[in-house]
Design a protein around this motif. Structure first.
Motif, PDB file in Angstrom:
ATOM      1  N   SER A  76       4.773   8.555   1.357  1.00  0.00           N
ATOM      2  CA  SER A  76       3.564   7.176   1.125  1.00  0.00           C
ATOM      3  C   SER A  76       2.391   7.690   0.640  1.00  0.00           C
ATOM      4  CB  SER A  76       2.534   6.791   2.694  1.00  0.00           C
ATOM      5  OG  SER A  76       1.990   7.789   2.903  1.00  0.00           O
ATOM      6  N   SER A  77       1.719   6.919  -0.373  1.00  0.00           N
ATOM      7  CA  SER A  77       0.527   7.093  -0.846  1.00  0.00           C
ATOM      8  C   SER A  77      -0.774   7.964   0.149  1.00  0.00           C
ATOM      9  CB  SER A  77       0.488   5.417  -1.608  1.00  0.00           C
ATOM     10  OG  SER A  77       1.257   5.189  -2.530  1.00  0.00           O
ATOM     11  N   GLU A  78      -0.817   7.353   0.861  1.00  0.00           N
ATOM     12  CA  GLU A  78      -1.364   8.042   1.618  1.00  0.00           C
ATOM     13  C   GLU A  78      -1.593   9.193   2.319  1.00  0.00           C
ATOM     14  OE1 GLU A  78      -1.233   2.599   2.336  1.00  0.00           O
ATOM     15  OE2 GLU A  78       0.387   5.291   2.732  1.00  0.00           O
ATOM     16  N   SER A  79       0.095   9.331   1.642  1.00  0.00           N
ATOM     17  CA  SER A  79      -0.289  11.133   2.333  1.00  0.00           C
ATOM     18  C   SER A  79      -0.928  11.643   1.229  1.00  0.00           C
ATOM     19  CB  SER A  79       1.252  11.012   2.773  1.00  0.00           C
ATOM     20  OG  SER A  79       1.549  12.819   2.499  1.00  0.00           O
ATOM     21  N   HIS A 128      -3.017  10.416  -1.210  1.00  0.00           N
ATOM     22  CA  HIS A 128      -4.493  11.243  -1.510  1.00  0.00           C
ATOM     23  C   HIS A 128      -4.981  11.568  -0.237  1.00  0.00           C
ATOM     24  CE1 HIS A 128      -4.005   6.385  -3.133  1.00  0.00           C
ATOM     25  NE2 HIS A 128      -3.848   7.741  -4.057  1.00  0.00           N
ATOM     26  N   ALA A 129      -4.663  11.871   1.008  1.00  0.00           N
ATOM     27  CA  ALA A 129      -4.903  13.198   1.758  1.00  0.00           C
ATOM     28  C   ALA A 129      -4.830  14.036   1.177  1.00  0.00           C
ATOM     29  CB  ALA A 129      -4.049  12.990   3.385  1.00  0.00           C
ATOM     30  N   VAL A 130      -3.715  14.796   0.577  1.00  0.00           N
ATOM     31  CA  VAL A 130      -3.686  15.624   0.268  1.00  0.00           C
ATOM     32  C   VAL A 130      -3.993  16.435  -0.184  1.00  0.00           C
ATOM     33  CG1 VAL A 130      -1.382  17.899  -0.829  1.00  0.00           C
ATOM     34  CG2 VAL A 130      -0.610  15.922   1.591  1.00  0.00           C
ATOM     35  N   MET A 131      -3.918  15.496  -1.353  1.00  0.00           N
ATOM     36  CA  MET A 131      -4.893  15.501  -2.788  1.00  0.00           C
ATOM     37  C   MET A 131      -6.788  16.199  -2.550  1.00  0.00           C
ATOM     38  SD  MET A 131      -2.714  15.770  -5.124  1.00  0.00           S
ATOM     39  CE  MET A 131      -4.313  16.237  -5.789  1.00  0.00           C
ATOM     40  N   GLN A 149       7.949   9.823  -7.364  1.00  0.00           N
ATOM     41  CA  GLN A 149       7.141  10.886  -7.936  1.00  0.00           C
ATOM     42  C   GLN A 149       5.616  10.491  -7.850  1.00  0.00           C
ATOM     43  OE1 GLN A 149       8.537  12.290 -11.478  1.00  0.00           O
ATOM     44  NE2 GLN A 149       8.989  14.817 -10.545  1.00  0.00           N
ATOM     45  N   MET A 150       5.026  11.426  -7.381  1.00  0.00           N
ATOM     46  CA  MET A 150       3.489  11.059  -7.122  1.00  0.00           C
ATOM     47  C   MET A 150       3.008  12.056  -7.606  1.00  0.00           C
ATOM     48  SD  MET A 150       2.734   8.727  -3.599  1.00  0.00           S
ATOM     49  CE  MET A 150       4.761   7.832  -2.771  1.00  0.00           C
ATOM     50  N   VAL A 151       2.567  12.088  -9.234  1.00  0.00           N
ATOM     51  CA  VAL A 151       2.443  13.420 -10.070  1.00  0.00           C
ATOM     52  C   VAL A 151       0.446  12.975 -10.386  1.00  0.00           C
ATOM     53  CG1 VAL A 151       2.888  14.874 -11.706  1.00  0.00           C
ATOM     54  CG2 VAL A 151       4.593  14.326 -10.527  1.00  0.00           C
ATOM     55  N   TYR A 208       0.891  16.289   6.694  1.00  0.00           N
ATOM     56  CA  TYR A 208       0.832  14.646   6.215  1.00  0.00           C
ATOM     57  C   TYR A 208       1.853  13.905   6.508  1.00  0.00           C
ATOM     58  CZ  TYR A 208      -4.144  16.360   5.443  1.00  0.00           C
ATOM     59  OH  TYR A 208      -6.187  16.808   5.239  1.00  0.00           O
ATOM     60  N   ASN A 209       2.721  14.405   5.944  1.00  0.00           N
ATOM     61  CA  ASN A 209       3.883  13.576   6.381  1.00  0.00           C
ATOM     62  C   ASN A 209       3.897  12.714   6.941  1.00  0.00           C
ATOM     63  OD1 ASN A 209       3.647  13.108   3.067  1.00  0.00           O
ATOM     64  ND2 ASN A 209       5.740  14.822   3.252  1.00  0.00           N
ATOM     65  N   GLU A 210       3.926  13.576   8.045  1.00  0.00           N
ATOM     66  CA  GLU A 210       5.122  13.673   9.160  1.00  0.00           C
ATOM     67  C   GLU A 210       3.359  12.445  10.164  1.00  0.00           C
ATOM     68  OE1 GLU A 210       5.643  16.919  12.064  1.00  0.00           O
ATOM     69  OE2 GLU A 210       6.774  17.424  10.587  1.00  0.00           O
ATOM     70  N   LYS A 211       2.041  12.560  10.103  1.00  0.00           N
ATOM     71  CA  LYS A 211       1.154  12.240  10.022  1.00  0.00           C
ATOM     72  C   LYS A 211       1.034  11.137  10.075  1.00  0.00           C
ATOM     73  CE  LYS A 211      -2.973  14.834  10.541  1.00  0.00           C
ATOM     74  NZ  LYS A 211      -4.070  15.929  10.229  1.00  0.00           N
TER      75      LYS A 211
END
Length: 337
Positions: free
Chosen positions: A117-120, A122-125, A238-240, A332-335
């Motif tokens: 997701s976009s939330e995941s 952004h959290a990673v970045m 993709q979210m690059v 993060y994807n799981e969370k």
């Protein structure tokens, strides 16, 4: 025209290098800081960089004069990365694909369906424990990454029919970015990958050399692709991120208090650019739908994800160094889902 542009870029590089070597990169006691990117003056990236310019000159205006150059005025992204390496300019915005040539670990962001997701995403970045492993991996090349810029989600858009499942891509020629990962992604999804420079896409769509492309919503409006392609399908493959890089020597030579101010400025770029990006996407969707007649579709993503799973396995096997980063992303994807 291409030959002339190359000559102009080379001349500019020489002039900038000469300015750095002779001290002409400063006005009186002020050090000029040059920042280049390839977007327009209305783009969220430019607006974010202008906020940085204002912030640095407010805090350190007695010493630094920031100049932002949009629309490839300092050359192509590849040219600007090389100029940043040498110190001819101080910062530039680089695509992930270019950075991959300096550090193979950047290839992780090209993996399709890496983020749930976009939330995941952004959290990673925003997690420096993850991004520092990438951002500091190019120091030997003469630069380091200082912040990331949101480029949204990449989705398929086509001329003649919507993409509701991977089967709809069969027989279609789709423009992709010029990377082996993207070519393999299209093969797994059943389409025919057609790598080409972004500037060539509109003409290729118009003349039906290709049947579609993949990019974020701004490509429909800012680049006119919505004039030809009437179907935009949110498969979110993709979210690059785009990355702002800085010359390593310049950053290392900053005094400690100055570096702290610059770090605040880098955070400001990210904050402003992301806020502007959200507004820009909403405006682009509204214009594409109501003025250009583009239909937005929301297919079931899972069949696309399943088709691309083998690509994750092969990339991770070929580059074990990114496995810890990949695993952190999955957490993060799981969370966040």
């Amino acid at each position: 025209m291409k030959v002339f542009k190359k000559i102009l870029t080379a001349a500019l590089a020489s002039a900038l290098c000469f300015g750095v070597l002779t001290g002409c990169g400063s006005t009186e006691s002020k050090r000029i800081i040059r920042i280049g990117h390839n977007q327009s003056q209305e783009h969220p990236t430019h607006i974010g960089l202008l906020a940085f310019e204002e912030f640095i000159e407010e805090k350190l205006g007695d010493k630094y004069d920031v100049e932002v150059y949009p629309s490839e005025l300092l050359g192509s992204q590849t040219d600007m990365v090389q100029l940043t390496q040498t110190g001819a300019i101080d910062f530039c915005v680089a695509s992930n694909a270019i950075l991959e040539t300096f550090s193979k670990n950047y290839e992780i962001f090209n993996l399709p369906y890496l983020f749930a997701s976009s939330e995941s995403y952004h959290a990673v970045m925003d997690d420096t424990e993850i991004t520092d492993q990438l951002f500091k991996s190019t120091e030997k090349a003469g630069f380091e990454s200082v912040t990331w810029l949101d480029a949204g989600t990449r989705n398929f858009y086509t001329v003649s029919k919507p993409i509701e499942s991977p089967e709809d891509l069969k027989g279609l020629k789709i423009r992709v970015q010029q990377s082996p990962t993207n070519v393999e992604m299209m093969r797994l999804l059943g389409g025919s990958a057609t790598p080409m420079g972004f500037g060539e896409v509109y003409t290729a769509l118009q003349s039906k050399i290709i049947d579609g492309a993949e990019n974020n919503e701004l490509a429909l409006t800012d680049n006119g692709h919505g004039e030809v392609c009437k179907y935009y399908s949110y498969d979110m493959h993709q979210m690059v991120p785009d990355i702002l890089i800085g010359n390593y020597s310049f950053l290392s030579d900053l005094q400690e208090d100055e570096r702290e101010i610059f770090e605040e400025g880098f955070k400001l770029i990210n904050q402003v650019q992301r806020e502007e990006w959200t507004s820009a996407v909403e405006a682009a969707k509204d214009r594409a739908q109501n003025e250009m007649g583009v239909t937005f579709n929301y297919p079931d993503q899972q069949p696309f994800v399943d088709a691309c799973a083998p690509l994750h396995e092969s990339v991770l096997e070929g580059n074990p160094d990114i496995v810890p980063i990949y695993e952190a992303i999955q957490e993060y994807n799981e969370k966040l889902g």
